[in-house]
Motif scaffolding. Structure first.
Motif, PDB file in Angstrom:
ATOM      1  N   ARG A 122       0.482  -1.502   0.441  1.00 60.29           N
ATOM      2  CA  ARG A 122      -0.260  -0.237  -0.239  1.00 60.29           C
ATOM      3  C   ARG A 122       0.816   1.340   0.222  1.00 60.29           C
ATOM      4  O   ARG A 122       2.221   1.087   1.190  1.00 60.29           O
ATOM      5  CB  ARG A 122      -0.958   0.011   1.475  1.00 60.29           C
ATOM      6  N   HIS A 123       0.594   2.100  -0.495  1.00 59.77           N
ATOM      7  CA  HIS A 123       0.715   3.883  -0.376  1.00 59.77           C
ATOM      8  C   HIS A 123       0.744   3.681   0.980  1.00 59.77           C
ATOM      9  O   HIS A 123       0.798   3.815   1.676  1.00 59.77           O
ATOM     10  CB  HIS A 123       0.046   4.367  -1.397  1.00 59.77           C
ATOM     11  N   VAL A 124       2.252   5.094   0.420  1.00 61.31           N
ATOM     12  CA  VAL A 124       2.463   5.693   2.606  1.00 61.31           C
ATOM     13  C   VAL A 124       1.399   6.691   3.208  1.00 61.31           C
ATOM     14  O   VAL A 124       0.725   6.210   4.101  1.00 61.31           O
ATOM     15  CB  VAL A 124       3.009   5.932   2.873  1.00 61.31           C
ATOM     16  N   LYS A 125       0.406   7.675   2.364  1.00 58.89           N
ATOM     17  CA  LYS A 125      -0.439   8.449   2.563  1.00 58.89           C
ATOM     18  C   LYS A 125      -1.245   7.265   3.150  1.00 58.89           C
ATOM     19  O   LYS A 125      -2.043   8.199   4.207  1.00 58.89           O
ATOM     20  CB  LYS A 125      -0.867   9.457   1.170  1.00 58.89           C
ATOM     21  N   PRO A 126      -2.835   6.465   2.200  1.00 53.40           N
ATOM     22  CA  PRO A 126      -3.350   5.595   2.956  1.00 53.40           C
ATOM     23  C   PRO A 126      -2.405   5.211   4.152  1.00 53.40           C
ATOM     24  O   PRO A 126      -4.041   5.084   5.225  1.00 53.40           O
ATOM     25  CB  PRO A 126      -3.994   4.271   1.897  1.00 53.40           C
ATOM     26  N   ARG A 127      -1.997   4.749   4.480  1.00 54.20           N
ATOM     27  CA  ARG A 127      -2.287   4.365   5.537  1.00 54.20           C
ATOM     28  C   ARG A 127      -1.320   4.765   6.537  1.00 54.20           C
ATOM     29  O   ARG A 127      -1.926   4.538   7.685  1.00 54.20           O
ATOM     30  CB  ARG A 127      -0.544   3.003   5.830  1.00 54.20           C
ATOM     31  N   ILE A 128      -0.399   5.974   6.120  1.00 52.95           N
ATOM     32  CA  ILE A 128      -0.685   7.087   7.065  1.00 52.95           C
ATOM     33  C   ILE A 128      -2.420   8.001   8.076  1.00 52.95           C
ATOM     34  O   ILE A 128      -2.164   7.992   9.252  1.00 52.95           O
ATOM     35  CB  ILE A 128       0.392   8.550   7.230  1.00 52.95           C
ATOM     36  N   PHE A 129      -2.944   7.869   6.769  1.00 52.47           N
ATOM     37  CA  PHE A 129      -4.667   8.584   7.033  1.00 52.47           C
ATOM     38  C   PHE A 129      -5.275   7.109   8.196  1.00 52.47           C
ATOM     39  O   PHE A 129      -5.796   7.914   8.973  1.00 52.47           O
ATOM     40  CB  PHE A 129      -5.332   8.514   6.033  1.00 52.47           C
ATOM     41  N   LEU A 130      -4.625   6.033   7.587  1.00 52.28           N
ATOM     42  CA  LEU A 130      -5.832   5.032   8.105  1.00 52.28           C
ATOM     43  C   LEU A 130      -4.993   4.532   9.838  1.00 52.28           C
ATOM     44  O   LEU A 130      -5.910   4.544  11.091  1.00 52.28           O
ATOM     45  CB  LEU A 130      -5.490   3.640   7.841  1.00 52.28           C
ATOM     46  N   MET A 131      -4.036   5.162   9.914  1.00 48.66           N
ATOM     47  CA  MET A 131      -3.234   4.698  11.138  1.00 48.66           C
ATOM     48  C   MET A 131      -3.977   6.005  12.474  1.00 48.66           C
ATOM     49  O   MET A 131      -4.288   5.956  13.373  1.00 48.66           O
ATOM     50  CB  MET A 131      -1.669   4.361  11.526  1.00 48.66           C
ATOM     51  N   LEU A 132      -3.646   7.631  11.430  1.00 46.66           N
ATOM     52  CA  LEU A 132      -4.541   8.958  11.972  1.00 46.66           C
ATOM     53  C   LEU A 132      -6.300   8.316  12.723  1.00 46.66           C
ATOM     54  O   LEU A 132      -6.218   8.600  13.699  1.00 46.66           O
ATOM     55  CB  LEU A 132      -4.545   9.559  11.671  1.00 46.66           C
ATOM     56  N   LEU A 133      -6.888   8.055  11.582  1.00 51.58           N
ATOM     57  CA  LEU A 133      -8.193   7.724  12.120  1.00 51.58           C
ATOM     58  C   LEU A 133      -7.903   6.961  13.086  1.00 51.58           C
ATOM     59  O   LEU A 133      -9.206   7.009  13.621  1.00 51.58           O
ATOM     60  CB  LEU A 133      -8.604   7.005  10.620  1.00 51.58           C
ATOM     61  N   LEU A 134      -7.130   5.325  12.948  1.00 53.79           N
ATOM     62  CA  LEU A 134      -7.336   4.455  14.100  1.00 53.79           C
ATOM     63  C   LEU A 134      -6.806   5.632  15.283  1.00 53.79           C
ATOM     64  O   LEU A 134      -7.851   4.936  16.923  1.00 53.79           O
ATOM     65  CB  LEU A 134      -6.309   3.715  13.789  1.00 53.79           C
ATOM     66  N   LEU A 135      -5.983   6.098  15.566  1.00 48.63           N
ATOM     67  CA  LEU A 135      -5.870   6.538  16.650  1.00 48.63           C
ATOM     68  C   LEU A 135      -7.161   7.580  17.466  1.00 48.63           C
ATOM     69  O   LEU A 135      -7.165   7.567  17.845  1.00 48.63           O
ATOM     70  CB  LEU A 135      -4.379   7.515  16.507  1.00 48.63           C
ATOM     71  N   LEU A 136      -7.689   8.707  16.017  1.00 43.36           N
ATOM     72  CA  LEU A 136      -8.679   9.296  16.473  1.00 43.36           C
ATOM     73  C   LEU A 136      -9.527   8.299  16.790  1.00 43.36           C
ATOM     74  O   LEU A 136     -10.843   8.532  18.416  1.00 43.36           O
ATOM     75  CB  LEU A 136      -9.813   9.921  15.195  1.00 43.36           C
ATOM     76  N   ILE A 185      -9.341  17.315   8.954  1.00 46.48           N
ATOM     77  CA  ILE A 185      -7.782  17.066   9.360  1.00 46.48           C
ATOM     78  C   ILE A 185      -6.812  16.293   9.496  1.00 46.48           C
ATOM     79  O   ILE A 185      -6.017  16.776   8.318  1.00 46.48           O
ATOM     80  CB  ILE A 185      -7.867  18.111  11.277  1.00 46.48           C
ATOM     81  N   CYS A 186      -7.309  15.638   9.752  1.00 45.90           N
ATOM     82  CA  CYS A 186      -6.194  14.110   9.589  1.00 45.90           C
ATOM     83  C   CYS A 186      -6.439  13.760   8.171  1.00 45.90           C
ATOM     84  O   CYS A 186      -4.930  13.284   7.885  1.00 45.90           O
ATOM     85  CB  CYS A 186      -6.987  12.533   9.995  1.00 45.90           C
ATOM     86  N   PHE A 187      -7.101  13.616   7.427  1.00 51.59           N
ATOM     87  CA  PHE A 187      -6.376  13.817   5.844  1.00 51.59           C
ATOM     88  C   PHE A 187      -5.232  14.922   5.362  1.00 51.59           C
ATOM     89  O   PHE A 187      -5.232  14.001   4.368  1.00 51.59           O
ATOM     90  CB  PHE A 187      -8.197  13.665   5.248  1.00 51.59           C
ATOM     91  N   PHE A 188      -5.993  16.273   5.720  1.00 52.17           N
ATOM     92  CA  PHE A 188      -4.393  17.086   5.334  1.00 52.17           C
ATOM     93  C   PHE A 188      -3.845  16.864   6.265  1.00 52.17           C
ATOM     94  O   PHE A 188      -2.500  16.966   5.246  1.00 52.17           O
ATOM     95  CB  PHE A 188      -5.349  17.967   5.619  1.00 52.17           C
ATOM     96  N   VAL A 189      -3.696  16.316   7.018  1.00 50.04           N
ATOM     97  CA  VAL A 189      -2.020  15.697   8.223  1.00 50.04           C
ATOM     98  C   VAL A 189      -1.399  14.521   7.646  1.00 50.04           C
ATOM     99  O   VAL A 189      -0.506  14.850   7.318  1.00 50.04           O
ATOM    100  CB  VAL A 189      -2.371  15.344   9.351  1.00 50.04           C
ATOM    101  N   ALA A 190      -2.309  13.749   7.448  1.00 49.92           N
ATOM    102  CA  ALA A 190      -1.965  12.625   6.494  1.00 49.92           C
ATOM    103  C   ALA A 190      -1.447  12.831   5.238  1.00 49.92           C
ATOM    104  O   ALA A 190      -0.215  12.531   4.499  1.00 49.92           O
ATOM    105  CB  ALA A 190      -2.638  11.403   5.852  1.00 49.92           C
ATOM    106  N   ASN A 191      -1.777  13.792   4.700  1.00 49.89           N
ATOM    107  CA  ASN A 191      -1.730  14.199   3.042  1.00 49.89           C
ATOM    108  C   ASN A 191      -0.285  14.785   2.982  1.00 49.89           C
ATOM    109  O   ASN A 191       0.588  14.998   2.761  1.00 49.89           O
ATOM    110  CB  ASN A 191      -2.240  15.184   2.152  1.00 49.89           C
ATOM    111  N   VAL A 192       0.368  16.012   3.745  1.00 48.36           N
ATOM    112  CA  VAL A 192       1.157  16.687   4.329  1.00 48.36           C
ATOM    113  C   VAL A 192       2.442  15.443   4.692  1.00 48.36           C
ATOM    114  O   VAL A 192       3.711  15.537   4.106  1.00 48.36           O
ATOM    115  CB  VAL A 192       0.857  17.880   5.205  1.00 48.36           C
ATOM    116  N   VAL A 193       1.854  14.996   5.849  1.00 48.39           N
ATOM    117  CA  VAL A 193       3.227  14.212   6.943  1.00 48.39           C
ATOM    118  C   VAL A 193       4.047  13.592   5.081  1.00 48.39           C
ATOM    119  O   VAL A 193       4.638  12.346   5.083  1.00 48.39           O
ATOM    120  CB  VAL A 193       2.553  13.515   7.516  1.00 48.39           C
TER     121      VAL A 193
END
Length: 466
Positions: free
Chosen positions: A12-26, A193-201
């Motif tokens: 998988r790409h890094v971006k959706p993984r970071i987004f999913l991790m942030l969503l899980l944390l949230l 916000i997580c979506f934009f943060v994931a995109n930036v990170v």
């Protein structure tokens, strides 16, 4: 034996993984806050309501004669609740009187919050649930009109009549629902916000990775040129510097390999040409077979020695970190090597002098490789010494040192920086492999070797003591 195929990994790409991790944390944080908040508020409301109902039952459950200005219905006295203590949640207690059949006998007509329909629903709920009115405690009542907690007690003056004290919590529950809704809205906003943060990170990670990946691809293609890399993240910056250093080492290694093969070709070509020349001379009757044969044997020996040295240094290079070490007395290995070469020294009138420590000089090393290194150094000294070769071995602080010294003319200042390079031949040198082998063996054991030429030539090996 068949090799097991590696498990296929879903990439998988890094971006959706970071987004999913942030969503899980949230989700974990929100769920924890939601559950904790609702449990706390629910327990807090219930605790305060129960305390208030206990006070109402205790203070007003057995009423005295009601003052004439208080409401009366059918000759039944309603408890005066105006003096009830205030609670922390701001809910006010009320009372109705029911008979044993759950019919309303009396209620407060001046209550601001309740009407008859609401009270009828409370009575119907109690009847439906068959709640015992003699001593009901903290019963939760849920009707279309609202939500309540009730406690009841029998009127001692009029058997069959029951005081039902109740506290409405509908307003409080509505407030809790409103807060929960607000939290849900905040979660939805946080998801954006997580979506934009994931995109930036993800961009801050993938961009340097792509740059470094492109650099690695260039290195793989043989382009070892240093690349100017600068990243905000220290880790990526350090990785870029490591890759540049690796590229420089690969470039140096590549150049060494090319020079190595060029030198090998030259060193092999010279004796082969000589052998061919003398062989052809014998074949065509142009040279004396006996003299030509001696020359061919000499060149063959030289060629064999060169090939043997090349194979040996290649083996040493491949043994990095995998050589078998044993603790031995370094003096014994050096003395044994010197004794094997003493006949050669005797032919030229050279003396071999030993200057060893009296105590054992213990060191963990591979005896075969160390013997070869000492042999090369002593053989080198035999070619240049005039009268004496001195061998030293002992402890020097926290190191073990071994030296081979000759009293010859010494190495020239021009040659000295290059004598350990492969195929570098100084004055009267052979094929330039001997000292390179010594250096490789010393480095294989984690040591260093130096040479100085104050009086003759002194080669000194140093190793960390055991």
């Amino acid at each position: 034996m068949m090799e097991m195929e590696p498990k296929k990994i879903h990439k998988r790409h890094v971006k959706p993984r970071i987004f999913l991790m942030l969503l899980l944390l949230l989700a974990v944080v929100f769920s924890s806050v939601f559950v904790a908040f609702n449990l706390f508020v629910s327990n807090y409301i219930r605790s305060n309501v129960e305390t208030q109902l206990d006070d109402l039952v205790k203070d007003f459950g057995i009423p005295n004669d009601a003052p004439p200005d208080k409401p009366k219905q059918d000759g039944i006295d309603l408890p005066d609740l105006t003096g009830q203590r205030k609670n922390k949640i701001g809910a006010r207690g009320e009372v109705i009187i029911l008979d044993s059949g759950y019919s309303i006998k009396s209620y407060n007509e001046f209550s601001i919050n309740e009407d008859l329909d609401e009270l009828t629903q409370i009575a119907s709920y109690l009847k439906e649930k068959n709640v015992p009115l003699e001593d009901a405690r903290y019963v939760f009542v849920d009707t279309d009109q609202g939500e309540y907690y009730i406690s009841s007690v029998e009127d001692t003056k009029q058997p069959g009549s029951y005081f039902v004290f109740y506290v409405s919590v509908a307003g409080l529950n509505h407030l809790v629902d409103t807060i929960n809704l607000a939290m849900a809205v905040l979660v939805a906003a946080a998801m954006l916000i997580c979506f934009f943060v994931a995109n930036v990170v993800a961009s801050s990670i993938t961009k340097p990775v792509k740059t470094l990946s492109s650099f690695a691809e260039e290195i793989g293609k043989g382009n070892f040129q240093r690349k100017a890399l600068s990243f905000q993240d220290v880790e990526f910056d350090e990785l870029g510097e490591v890759m540049n250093q690796s590229a420089e080492k690969l470039d140096a290694y590549d150049k060494d390999q090319k020079a190595f093969f060029q030198n090998v070709s030259h060193e092999l070509r010279t004796p082969l040409q000589s052998i061919r020349c003398y062989a052809e001379g014998v074949e065509y009757g142009l040279m004396d077979p006996k003299k030509s044969g001696a020359t061919i044997i000499s060149e063959t020996d030289r060629l064999s020695e060169l090939v043997e040295d090349l194979l040996y240094i290649s083996r040493v290079d491949s043994l990095t970190g995998r050589v078998e070490l044993r603790e031995n007395d370094l003096r014994e290995t050096l003395a044994l090597c010197a004794e094997s070469l003493r006949p050669v020294a005797g032919k030229t009138g050279l003396a071999i002098k030993f200057e060893f420590d009296d105590n054992p000089v213990l060191l963990s090393y591979n005896e075969k490789h160390m013997y070869r290194a000492f042999s090369n150094l002593i053989a080198n000294a035999l070619r240049y010494a005039e009268t004496t070769i001195t061998l030293r071995c002992g402890r020097d602080g926290d190191q073990v040192a071994a030296s081979v010294i000759d009293d010859g003319p010494g190495v020239s200042a021009e040659d000295l920086p290059h004598i350990f390079e492969r195929f570098y031949k100084g004055r009267d040198g052979k094929h330039g492999i001997g000292l390179a082998i010594v250096k490789s063996v010393v480095e294989l054991h984690g040591g260093t070797i130096t040479a100085n030429c104050d009086k003759g030539t002194c080669f000194t090996m140093r190793f960390p003591a055991n």
